[in-house]
Design an enzyme around this catalytic site. Structure first.
Site, PDB file in Angstrom:
ATOM      1  N   HIS A 115       0.818  -1.219   0.000  1.00  0.00           N
ATOM      2  CA  HIS A 115       0.000   0.000   0.000  1.00  0.00           C
ATOM      3  C   HIS A 115       0.852   1.270   0.000  1.00  0.00           C
ATOM      4  CE1 HIS A 115      -3.791   1.911   0.049  1.00  0.00           C
ATOM      5  NE2 HIS A 115      -4.427   1.092   0.858  1.00  0.00           N
ATOM      6  N   ASP A 119      -2.597   1.586  -4.618  1.00  0.00           N
ATOM      7  CA  ASP A 119      -3.843   1.508  -3.860  1.00  0.00           C
ATOM      8  C   ASP A 119      -4.667   0.316  -4.321  1.00  0.00           C
ATOM      9  OD1 ASP A 119      -3.301   3.836  -2.372  1.00  0.00           O
ATOM     10  OD2 ASP A 119      -3.829   5.040  -4.123  1.00  0.00           O
TER      11      ASP A 119
END
Lengths: 262, 414
Positions: free
Chosen positions: B388, B392
């Site tokens: 992350h 995304d």
């Protein structure tokens, strides 16, 4: 000599490519003379042919491939009397062995780190040391990547060993030194940080041969390190021929191409 | 008490800096009973980056070595004792047998030595004291094997080991919980170097990356049909892995953010896909050989490359360059029947694809008239662990969607 208040001398001796074992013997001979007060502080600058040095804590698995394979690559393996892990030296890496009388070993390490950081900064690379992270983080880092290793030996308050800065060396041997390319610390070099391919890296189909054209980048950084090192220790650098040391010299050091200023 | 007493000086582990808390004795340069001058190096200590000699604090005779070579002690620990010069009896020290010399010093020159050395076995090093305190061992009852009956680290450790689990304290004094006795081990020993290396690598990945895992179900009917045809013509391997790899490489071209590495704040995307394929080595561990420029290979070539790398990995014949430089990795626990596993990202890459077992399931599909019907289809679950910090969830899901489209419309091309 005339000016009594002038900074003390630092003899700078550029030895070219010297086998690791020969450099070790040379350091010990110079240390004897330094302890006896027959020499001022000395900074030896060398490059080593490819070599892994293993300390007492190195394990067999640190070199995961067949010994013959390393031999084919032309990499020597030298056991050394120190603790610590396995390290690699090779062409394109600037190795400095200061043989100096010191009072405080930690202050000495920090000053050495500082001089290397300043020299790399002169090359436009932002590096740092990590004094708060513990003694095992001694060295010079670019973010979390290690660009220079430092290890010192002090006897009778006189140092041997020193620093190794990855300048323009083929970095693959670092990857060959732990099982399946896994390792705790990622090594980097000045060339890597600039996104360049090391000038000393042979074509993929060739082994890591011993004969390699000297990298001008190493010579350039050597000049900067000499200036910054002398500055950090408040010494006047004096370039000297190897014979000035008054100790037996390895053959390569007599005929070898000097590191930097020739 | 006679007027002439031998004074002994402790040689202690020096404080080299605030960050140096312990050191290891590399070697002793002087033997017990030998004369030493003030400032003469007695031993070398190693603190990882620094090897330094320890000078004698006084002239005299090395009366006792407290810490043996190879032992690690804290700053301030007594390493040795030096008896001061001028004691006639001590001059004879070198003649005495080494093992007895400490006793010899006490008898010949110090009828009333300092309290500490009156009975060598009553003094304990900080390390011994700490271990004893941690495990509730009464040091008075421990037989020492060191010089003069001194209790050494290994002596107290032997007592701790002999106590077994009976000596184990509960986790909390008021808790009724007592740790269960460990199961009888069928085999035990040190972890192999490879296991430790894998462990360190995985821990580092989990500590470094912000690891998330996204799952997607895929209908593998067309892939399975292609495999059946291929098996008949003996063109392909028997697993779906090369087809999934091929489709994943195409999907990476659409979503290059996943074909990348992230080191510190340095994020790099790559045009070429250097595909890591996790190969189990059974109990020995796992290795991830890399297929370079995998985007240039057909499904058949990928299948052959995977088989070749796996065979050579299990034979220990991989070259170092074949296990580094990957930009994306596939792992295939499904071959052992697993349904879902969260893979650990192969640092410094930013994503790893997990191929699971292909299982027949009843699912809802449209029939020829567009009506919903229940059909039996070979289904699988694709898992993608991604970092992350680098991307995304939308990108991860879009990549998996692109991969699913390719697999569900697979037409058997290579």
């Amino acid at each position: 000599m005339a000016a009594a208040d002038a900074a003390p001398e630092l003899l700078v001796v550029r030895l070219g490519v010297v086998e690791y074992r020969a450099a070790l013997a040379l350091q010990e001979a110079v240390r004897e003379r330094r302890i006896a007060g027959e020499l001022p502080d000395v900074l030896l600058l060398v490059e080593h042919p490819p070599v892994y040095t293993r300390g007492r804590r190195s394990q067999d698995g640190d070199l995961p491939f067949e010994p013959e394979w390393y031999a084919e690559q032309g990499i020597d393996v030298v056991p050394v009397r120190r603790g610590g892990q396995l390290t690699y030296h090779g062409p394109g890496q600037l190795v400095g062995y200061p043989i100096m009388r010191i009072a405080d070993v930690i202050a000495y390490l920090r000053a050495m780190e500082g001089s290397l950081i300043a020299a790399l900064d002169d090359e436009g690379l932002a590096a740092r040391n990590r004094p708060d992270d513990g003694i095992e983080y001694t060295g010079v880092w670019v973010d979390e990547r290690k660009i220079a290793s430092i290890g010192v030996h002090v006897s009778h308050n006189v140092t041997t060993h020193g620093f190794a800065v990855n300048v323009d060396n083929d970095m693959r041997p670092f990857e060959w030194a732990v099982a399946c390319g896994l390792h705790g610390v990622r090594m980097t070099s000045l060339a890597d940080e600039r996104g360049e391919t090391a000038r000393t890296r042979p074509p993929a189909h060739e082994p890591l041969a011993r004969e390699r054209e000297a990298s001008p980048l190493v010579a350039q950084l050597a000049d900067r390190v000499v200036a910054r090192f002398a500055e950090a220790f408040r010494r006047t650098p004096v370039e000297a021929e190897p014979t000035t040391l008054g100790v037996p010299l390895p053959d390569a050091a007599r005929s070898g191409q000097p590191v930097g200023r020739s | 008490m006679p007027a002439e007493t031998s004074s002994t000086t402790d040689v202690v582990m020096p404080q080299l800096g605030v960050s140096v808390v312990e050191g290891t004795i590399l070697r002793w340069l002087v033997a017990v009973g030998e004369a030493v001058a003030a400032d003469q190096p007695l031993c070398e200590i190693d603190t990882d980056k620094i090897v330094t000699d320890i000078p004698s604090p006084a002239g005299g005779v090395l009366a006792e070595i407290v810490v043996d070579e190879g032992s690690t002690v804290s700053v301030g620990a007594v390493l040795a004792r030096v008896s001061s010069a001028g004691q006639a009896g001590l001059r004879a020290g070198p003649v005495a047998a080494r093992g007895d010399s400490a006793t010899c010093v006490a008898e010949s020159s110090s009828p009333a030595p300092p309290a500490r050395s009156a009975s060598p076995s009553s003094w304990h090093s900080p390390v011994v004291q700490r271990i004893a305190a941690e495990h509730g061992v009464d040091l008075a009852g421990v037989a020492g094997t060191g010089r003069g009956g001194r209790v050494r680290k290994q002596d107290v450790l032997a007592v701790v080991a002999a106590q077994g689990n009976g000596g184990e304290r509960p986790l909390h004094s008021e808790s009724p919980y007592r740790p269960e006795p460990p199961a009888e081990a069928a085999g035990s020993g040190q972890l192999s170097h490879m296991r430790r290396a894998i462990g360190a690598h995985m821990k580092r990945s989990l500590e470094t990356a912000a690891t998330c895992t996204t799952w997607m179900e895929v209908d593998m009917s067309r892939v399975e049909a292609a495999r059946r045809r291929a098996k008949a013509s003996a063109l392909l391997g028997v697993t779906a892995l090369p087809i999934v790899a091929h489709c994943a490489i195409e999907a990476l071209a659409e979503h290059p953010a996943l074909n990348a590495t992230l080191e510190g704040e340095r994020y790099a995307r790559y045009d070429a896909v250097h595909l890591g394929v996790a190969v189990s080595l059974g109990e020995d561990g796992l290795i991830v050989p890399v297929i370079r420029d995998a985007q240039q290979l057909s499904v058949e070539q990928l299948g052959l490359a995977i088989r070749d790398l796996a065979r050579r990995a299990r034979g220990g014949q991989l070259q170092p360059d074949e296990v580094r430089g990957g930009t994306f990795t596939i792992t295939n626990p499904g071959q052992f029947g697993s349904l879902m596993a969260t893979p650990v990202i192969n640092q410094p890459q930013v994503a790893i694809l997990d191929l699971e077992a292909i299982v027949k399931r009843p699912i809802v599909v449209p029939d020829d008239h567009g009506d919903d019907v229940i059909a039996i289809r070979p289904q699988t679950i694709l898992g993608l662990s991604w970092d992350h910090r680098a991307l995304d969830g939308a990108q991860a899901a879009q990549f998996l969607g692109a991969l699913r489209r390719r697999l569900e419309s697979w037409d058997g091309r290579g």
